[in-house]
Write a protein that holds these residues in place. Sequence first.
Motif, PDB file in Angstrom:
ATOM      1  N   ARG A 166       0.827  -1.197   0.000  1.00 32.53           N
ATOM      2  CA  ARG A 166       0.000   0.000   0.000  1.00 32.53           C
ATOM      3  C   ARG A 166       0.869   1.258   0.000  1.00 32.53           C
ATOM      4  NH1 ARG A 166      -2.518  -0.907   4.620  1.00 32.53           N
ATOM      5  NH2 ARG A 166      -3.459  -2.755   3.742  1.00 32.53           N
ATOM      6  N   SER A 167       1.897   1.252   0.844  1.00 35.24           N
ATOM      7  CA  SER A 167       2.795   2.407   0.917  1.00 35.24           C
ATOM      8  C   SER A 167       3.528   2.619  -0.401  1.00 35.24           C
ATOM      9  CB  SER A 167       3.814   2.214   2.037  1.00 35.24           C
ATOM     10  OG  SER A 167       3.184   2.142   3.283  1.00 35.24           O
ATOM     11  N   LEU A 168       3.969   1.533  -1.000  1.00 38.71           N
ATOM     12  CA  LEU A 168       4.664   1.624  -2.284  1.00 38.71           C
ATOM     13  C   LEU A 168       3.729   2.165  -3.360  1.00 38.71           C
ATOM     14  CD1 LEU A 168       7.276   1.026  -3.836  1.00 38.71           C
ATOM     15  CD2 LEU A 168       6.384  -1.258  -4.268  1.00 38.71           C
ATOM     16  N   GLY A 169       2.494   1.686  -3.381  1.00 37.85           N
ATOM     17  CA  GLY A 169       1.513   2.179  -4.346  1.00 37.85           C
ATOM     18  C   GLY A 169       1.227   3.658  -4.178  1.00 37.85           C
ATOM     19  N   GLU A 170       1.069   4.100  -2.922  1.00 35.20           N
ATOM     20  CA  GLU A 170       0.832   5.522  -2.661  1.00 35.20           C
ATOM     21  C   GLU A 170       2.013   6.369  -3.121  1.00 35.20           C
ATOM     22  OE1 GLU A 170      -0.344   6.708   1.270  1.00 35.20           O
ATOM     23  OE2 GLU A 170      -1.684   4.987   1.443  1.00 35.20           O
ATOM     24  N   GLY A 171       3.215   5.882  -2.861  1.00 36.48           N
ATOM     25  CA  GLY A 171       4.408   6.622  -3.274  1.00 36.48           C
ATOM     26  C   GLY A 171       4.482   6.783  -4.782  1.00 36.48           C
ATOM     27  N   ILE A 172       4.190   5.714  -5.494  1.00 33.22           N
ATOM     28  CA  ILE A 172       4.222   5.761  -6.962  1.00 33.22           C
ATOM     29  C   ILE A 172       3.138   6.712  -7.471  1.00 33.22           C
ATOM     30  CG2 ILE A 172       3.793   4.405  -9.050  1.00 33.22           C
ATOM     31  CD1 ILE A 172       5.163   2.049  -7.588  1.00 33.22           C
TER      32      ILE A 172
END
Length: 64
Positions: free
Chosen positions: A30-36
């Motif tokens: 989830r964090s990686l998706g938000e960052g992207i």
Amino acid sequence: MPQFSFTEILLILVVVMILFGAGRLPEVGRSLGEGIRNFKKAFSGEEEKVKEVKGQEVKEGDKS
């Protein structure tokens, strides 16, 4: 872009599971998706600013 084989992808997933644990994987994803998403949003915003500035320069050039 490099092509990964099934074995390489499986090895990467095993290493990620060892590092973060199975319970934290959804949070990490989830964090990686938000960052992207935020990166793409910021990048597209900068592109729009560049287009606006170029459009203003063209309009100012026509007045001269």
